[in-house]
Design a protein around this motif. Structure first.
Motif, short mmCIF file in Angstrom:
data_model
loop_
_atom_site.label_atom_id
_atom_site.label_comp_id
_atom_site.label_asym_id
_atom_site.label_seq_id
_atom_site.Cartn_x
_atom_site.Cartn_y
_atom_site.Cartn_z
N SER A 88 0.83 -1.21 0.00
CA SER A 88 0.00 0.00 0.00
C SER A 88 0.86 1.26 0.00
N THR A 89 1.96 1.21 0.74
CA THR A 89 2.78 2.43 0.87
C THR A 89 3.54 2.70 -0.42
N ILE A 90 3.98 1.64 -1.08
CA ILE A 90 4.68 1.80 -2.36
C ILE A 90 3.72 2.33 -3.43
N VAL A 91 2.50 1.82 -3.44
CA VAL A 91 1.51 2.33 -4.41
C VAL A 91 1.36 3.84 -4.22
N CYS A 92 1.21 4.27 -2.97
CA CYS A 92 1.04 5.71 -2.72
C CYS A 92 2.29 6.47 -3.13
N ASP A 93 3.44 5.89 -2.89
CA ASP A 93 4.68 6.59 -3.26
C ASP A 93 4.75 6.79 -4.77
N ALA A 94 4.38 5.76 -5.51
CA ALA A 94 4.42 5.87 -6.98
C ALA A 94 3.44 6.96 -7.44
N ILE A 95 2.26 6.98 -6.84
CA ILE A 95 1.27 8.01 -7.23
C ILE A 95 1.82 9.40 -6.88
N ALA A 96 2.36 9.51 -5.67
CA ALA A 96 2.85 10.83 -5.23
C ALA A 96 3.97 11.32 -6.15
N ARG A 97 4.84 10.41 -6.55
CA ARG A 97 5.94 10.83 -7.43
C ARG A 97 5.41 11.31 -8.78
N PHE A 128 -0.26 5.72 -21.29
CA PHE A 128 0.27 5.41 -19.96
C PHE A 128 -0.39 6.22 -18.84
N GLY A 129 -0.45 7.53 -19.03
CA GLY A 129 -0.97 8.43 -17.97
C GLY A 129 -2.38 8.05 -17.52
N PRO A 130 -3.33 7.95 -18.46
CA PRO A 130 -4.70 7.62 -18.02
C PRO A 130 -4.78 6.27 -17.31
N LEU A 131 -4.02 5.28 -17.80
CA LEU A 131 -4.06 3.97 -17.12
C LEU A 131 -3.50 4.10 -15.70
N PHE A 132 -2.39 4.77 -15.58
CA PHE A 132 -1.77 4.96 -14.26
C PHE A 132 -2.74 5.71 -13.34
N ASP A 133 -3.32 6.78 -13.85
CA ASP A 133 -4.19 7.60 -12.99
C ASP A 133 -5.48 6.88 -12.60
N TYR A 136 9.55 6.51 -14.33
CA TYR A 136 10.18 7.11 -13.14
C TYR A 136 9.41 6.89 -11.82
N PRO A 137 8.08 7.09 -11.78
CA PRO A 137 7.40 6.94 -10.49
C PRO A 137 7.49 5.51 -9.95
#
Ligand code: ME8
Length: 729
Positions: free
Chosen positions: A31-40, A402-407, A469-470
């Motif tokens: 969970s924390t890594i997922v948030c870190d990737a989003i935050a980056r 990539f962006g829409p899928l990630f978001d 990168y994220p």
């Protein structure tokens, strides 16, 4: 369901705050890594981002854990909270704030929230008798003695005068809220579950506890502490400054609240999607914009969790394959929102396939050839052919996709499509083979081909690197250097993800030195990780009693055995025990813990009582499997449990073995309330010779662990449903 946040100038996201009853494992890291990737990614899109994590340190569960570990609650919480924070730092996670619920800023905010709810007429005093699951810190609607419907552990009957929150008043409002905000809960399966929970009717919620004290006192009535979930959920606002008079805190709260996303594990969606918005509505505070539930990381067939004892530590993966490998695996392998298996084999396979042989190898080929053929300086690519046009088109499609899928948190598909570009670029290189000069090609033509192919491949790598990168912050930082583009962190600060487009790598750019990214994992990688886990478990056992004494409900972290004596030699029941009751099974530690005579609770044998390790080895006596099968261990269910007059240590139990019912006397009266045992499944020695005590016959013996601190028995049980009479072997 797309979060609208990419269009906004600020983004606030949170992880759950983790209980400090045991150490962090891969589930928490996920969970924390997922948030870190989003935050980056948000930051690199120029969005003012606030990423909060922290630890949940109050409540009965922590109070008990601290007691069992033999230290004060705050000291205990500080130690484990430090382990979580230390791990996040080791993994390079970029949280902006780390809240501990024992901090003054949090206490102040929780008390303000409680007072506000009371002043607005949503909290009243009443009395309550119900079933409480200490492990989930949740009230559950089951009959006395029944297990918790969520985690399967036995609930406790709690009868208290408490403060109640008028949750029932929010049933309609919540349903309307979900209707009006279809993006509030995700994924869809969680949304449906939450809605059906609310539709089935909401009862008022007890929001204080009076039978223990480890919590935040209820303002004006300090006999009570605030219910741990009201306390914990409030962290999302107290960390921003709710409850503070400081202008800077107030400004932060105003800027970042409401949260854009609370990322949680699916098992705590009721708290986040029902209770939390109801508390906020009642207090007149805006509700968060979304809650997103990750599925469970499974290991060895079950949810990875401290109480199941099937955990893997992030440190292990980091040590052998690096933090990026872990991040990539978790995000690529598990479709977000679904449960996913973790296995060392799958991890190594992904690592070698996608990172070492895929992205890592591609970068290394291109960077090395750029040095070899062009002295590390990017050439003019010259006129392009169909092959370059096709690669460019694929790259532009990857940028757009990539962006829409990630978001949408569809990390798995986002990475899959980006890695298709890795493969395409690799194929493009192979087909055009800039390292091979056919005899008929002139030197001039060959140099032009090399420039075109390497320049084009390097440009595709630049785009892949920016987008990845994220997820791969360490590796992409190295690649950015090798591409001669400087610090990727600086590029992220300059919002480089807002303008990823083909053509960013300018001719004349001087490449950095090639450096390995993902060295191929050798055959022994899995074995090394398994060994590290085993070693850790062993060292935790050895160190137990020391500063990192484990949380009590983490089975792999075993009770203190401060001795060099092999485990099989240790007889936890003291000599006194053996002398008073020399039955054959009394020699087995667990059986003796609930000896059917009225002996004092089992105590840990003092080191002095044990023979020195060397002589123990000589005296070692194994039993054979034939000896073991003589002990008939069976699953039974308690039908009746009651005290025996004038015998303050004994309980009389009637148990059901499926094929028969029988009476057992057990010396556990000082540790278990009889009514809480009713309905519970236990393990008994079914073929122990009957004995008479206090004029009553005992037909068997209960199995229990003996706690190292005071010898208190903890009854053996099962997480899965087991039929009565099932044999243990
Ligand atoms: O519930 N798979 O804390 P907790 C995926 N303090 N995620 C997992 C996981 C697994 N196997 N195991 C843990 C609490 N997690 C409360 C929260 S919030 C106001 C209070 C992750 O220590 C997942 O995010 O039990 C899950 O919700 C969280 O850790 C539970 O951590």
């Amino acid at each position: 369901m797309t979060t609208p946040a990419t269009e906004k100038a600020r983004y606030y996201l949170t992880t759950p705050i983790y209980y400090v009853n045991a150490r962090p494992h891969l589930g928490h890291a996920y969970s924390t890594i997922v948030c870190d990737a989003i935050a980056r990614r948000k930051r690199a899109l120029g969005i003012d981002t606030w990423f909060l994590t922290g630890t949940d340190e109050h409540g009965q569960k922590i109070e008990r854990s601290a007691k069992l570990a033999g230290c004060g609650e705050y000291e205990f919480a500080t130690r484990i909270s430090g382990e979580f924070r230390g791990l996040w730092d080791k993994l390079g996670l970029t949280y902006d704030d780390y809240i501990r619920t024992t901090e003054e800023r949090h206490k102040r905010g929780v008390q303000k929230l409680f007072s506000t709810l009371k002043e607005r007429g949503f909290i009243y005093k009443g009395s309550y008798t119900g079933q409480y699951c200490v492990s989930d810190e949740a009230w559950v609607d089951v009959p006395p003695g029944a297990p918790c419907p969520d985690c399967g552990r036995i609930t406790e009957t709690v009868s208290e005068e408490n403060y109640f929150f008028k949750l029932s008043a929010f049933e309609r409002r919540l349903l309307e809220f979900y209707e009006e905000n279809p993006g509030f809960i995700g994924p869809e399966s969680t949304r449906r579950e939450v809605i059906s929970f609310v539709r089935s009717g909401l009862k008022d919620l007890s929001v204080s506890r009076a039978s223990f004290s480890w919590g935040i006192p209820v303002p004006g009535d300090e006999k009570h502490v605030v219910y741990v979930w009201l306390d914990a959920l409030a962290n999302y606002i107290t960390a921003l400054g709710y409850g503070s008079d400081e202008p800077a805190d107030q400004a932060r709260f105003k800027k970042f609240w409401p949260a854009d996303m609370h990322l949680i594990g699916k098992e705590i969606s009721r708290f986040h999607c029902v209770y939390w918005p109801a508390f906020l509505m009642a207090a007149g505070i805006e509700t968060p914009r979304s809650v997103r539930a990750n599925g469970w990381l499974l290991f060895d067939q079950g949810k990875m969790s401290k109480s199941r004892g099937n955990i893997v530590r992030a440190e292990t993966v980091m040590e052998v394959l690096g933090a990026d490998a872990l991040r990539y695996f978790l995000l690529r392998e598990i479709p977000f929102g679904q449960d996913g298996n973790f296995s060392f084999d799958a991890l190594v396979q992904r690592y070698n396939g996608d990172l070492a042989n895929g992205y890592g190898n591609l970068v290394s080929r291109v960077v090395n050839m750029m040095h070899k053929y062009f002295g590390g300086v990017v050439p003019e690519t010259g006129a392009t052919t169909e092959a370059e046009t096709a690669l460019r088109a694929h790259t532009e499609a990857a940028i757009a996709g990539f962006g829409p899928l990630f978001d949408e948190l569809n990390f798995s598909e986002a990475l899959k499509s980006l890695w298709a570009l890795v493969a395409e670029t690799d194929g493009y290189l192979t087909v055009n083979a800039p390292w091979k000069k056919p005899a008929e090609r002139s030197d001039e033509d060959h140099a032009a081909l090399q420039a075109r192919v390497l320049g084009t491949a390097a440009e595709a790598i630049r785009v892949i690197t920016a987008l990845a990168y994220p997820i791969l912050p360490e590796a992409t930082a190295k690649v950015w250097q090798q591409l001669g583009l400087g610090e990727i962190a600086d590029a992220a600060k300059n919002s480089f993800l807002t303008s990823v487009a083909w053509g960013g790598l300018k001719p004349g750019t001087k490449f950095g030195e090639p450096a390995p990214l993902f060295p191929r994992a050798e055959k022994d990688a899995v074995a090394r990780m398994v060994a590290l886990e085993e070693e850790n478990n062993k060292s935790v056992i050895e160190a137990a009693g020391g500063p990192s004494q484990p949380a009590p409900d983490e089975p792999k972290i075993l009770p203190p055995q401060k001795t060099a004596t092999p485990k099989s030699e240790i007889k936890p029941e003291s000599k006194k025990m053996e002398e008073t009751k020399p039955t054959p099974v009394a020699e087995t530690p667990a059986a003796a813990a609930t000896s059917s005579n009225e002996a004092a609770p089992v105590t840990q044998a003092a080191p002095a009582e044990q023979p020195p390790a060397a002589s123990v080895v000589e005296e070692k006596q194994y039993i054979t499997i034939d000896d073991f099968v003589k002990v008939d261990l069976r699953v039974a269910q308690v039908l009746v449990a009651e005290r025996i007059p004038k015998a303050d240590k004994l309980l009389r139990l009637e148990v059901d073995l499926g094929y028969e019912k029988r009476q057992i006397l057990a010396g556990i009266a000082q540790y278990y309330e009889p009514e809480k045992l009713i309905g519970r499944k236990i393990v008994i020695v079914a073929n122990l010779a009957p004995r008479k005590m206090r004029g009553l016959e005992s037909n068997g013996m209960l199995l229990a662990a003996s706690l190292p601190t005071d010898g208190a028995p903890v009854l053996a049980g099962f997480l899965e449903d087991v039929p009565l009479g099932a044999r243990l072997k």
